[in-house]
Design an enzyme around this catalytic site. Sequence first.
Site, PDB file in Angstrom:
ATOM      1  N   GLY A 196       0.794  -1.232   0.000  1.00  0.00           N
ATOM      2  CA  GLY A 196       0.000   0.000   0.000  1.00  0.00           C
ATOM      3  C   GLY A 196       0.824   1.278   0.000  1.00  0.00           C
ATOM      4  N   HIS A 228       8.011   6.733   5.121  1.00  0.00           N
ATOM      5  CA  HIS A 228       7.210   7.557   6.032  1.00  0.00           C
ATOM      6  C   HIS A 228       6.466   6.680   7.017  1.00  0.00           C
ATOM      7  CE1 HIS A 228       4.982   6.693   2.342  1.00  0.00           C
ATOM      8  NE2 HIS A 228       3.887   6.649   3.070  1.00  0.00           N
TER       9      HIS A 228
HETATM   10  P1  5GP Z   1       1.432   5.647   1.543  1.00  0.00           P
HETATM   11  O1  5GP Z   1       0.204   5.090   0.888  1.00  0.00           O
HETATM   12  O2  5GP Z   1       2.557   5.819   0.559  1.00  0.00           O
HETATM   13  O3  5GP Z   1       1.841   4.905   2.771  1.00  0.00           O
HETATM   14  O4  5GP Z   1       1.027   7.077   2.077  1.00  0.00           O
HETATM   15  C1  5GP Z   1       1.319   8.255   1.396  1.00  0.00           C
HETATM   16  C2  5GP Z   1       0.563   9.343   2.102  1.00  0.00           C
HETATM   17  O5  5GP Z   1       1.066  10.593   1.678  1.00  0.00           O
HETATM   18  C3  5GP Z   1      -0.938   9.343   1.779  1.00  0.00           C
HETATM   19  O6  5GP Z   1      -1.669   9.201   2.989  1.00  0.00           O
HETATM   20  C4  5GP Z   1      -1.166  10.694   1.110  1.00  0.00           C
HETATM   21  O7  5GP Z   1      -2.393  11.280   1.481  1.00  0.00           O
HETATM   22  C5  5GP Z   1       0.022  11.519   1.577  1.00  0.00           C
HETATM   23  N1  5GP Z   1       0.448  12.537   0.619  1.00  0.00           N
HETATM   24  C6  5GP Z   1       0.630  12.366  -0.711  1.00  0.00           C
HETATM   25  N2  5GP Z   1       1.029  13.518  -1.282  1.00  0.00           N
HETATM   26  C7  5GP Z   1       1.104  14.429  -0.286  1.00  0.00           C
HETATM   27  C8  5GP Z   1       1.447  15.816  -0.253  1.00  0.00           C
HETATM   28  O8  5GP Z   1       1.787  16.448  -1.260  1.00  0.00           O
HETATM   29  N3  5GP Z   1       1.413  16.439   0.950  1.00  0.00           N
HETATM   30  C9  5GP Z   1       1.046  15.787   2.106  1.00  0.00           C
HETATM   31  N4  5GP Z   1       1.042  16.501   3.232  1.00  0.00           N
HETATM   32  N5  5GP Z   1       0.722  14.478   2.103  1.00  0.00           N
HETATM   33  C10 5GP Z   1       0.739  13.808   0.934  1.00  0.00           C
END
Ligand code: 5GP
Length: 113
Positions: A91, A98
């Site tokens: 996911g 992060h």
């Molecule tokens: P992943 O699915 O990769 O674990 O989570 C990525 C997270 O990054 C998602 O919850 C998404 O909403 C967040 N995200 C993506 N682009 C940005 C952005 O430009 N700014 C912020 N603050 N969050 C972001």
Amino acid sequence: VENCVFCQIISGEIPTEFIYQDEKVAVFKDVHPSAPVHVLVIPKEHIESLNDTNDKLLLGEILTRLVLTAKELGLKDSGYKVAINVGKGGGQLVPHLHFHLLGGWKDSEGGVN
Ligand code: 5GP
Ligand code: ZN
């Protein structure tokens, strides 16, 4: 790294309000929160995923910063979740490591996945 959203956030290319930052770690709100409180804690260094580091000090700093942030945001007693998605199948949409800090639910809503 070019084209990395989180590197662009760290460089200031994408304006973002930081909850916390130091030389190694940055904390900011998720743009699309999936909980009443949804914060991301990231290393400033571009590390693609949990698969790509052995840096115990850095990983410890990210996690302890997450816990401090949870306490500062008033989540200590209500509780919270920590999520790390690894790779597409896990996911992970943004390929820059992060840790998700999720909380702020009422009662035991957070117990439902
Ligand atoms: P992943 O699915 O990769 O674990 O989570 C990525 C997270 O990054 C998602 O919850 C998404 O909403 C967040 N995200 C993506 N682009 C940005 C952005 O430009 N700014 C912020 N603050 N969050 C972001
Ligand atoms: Zn990056």
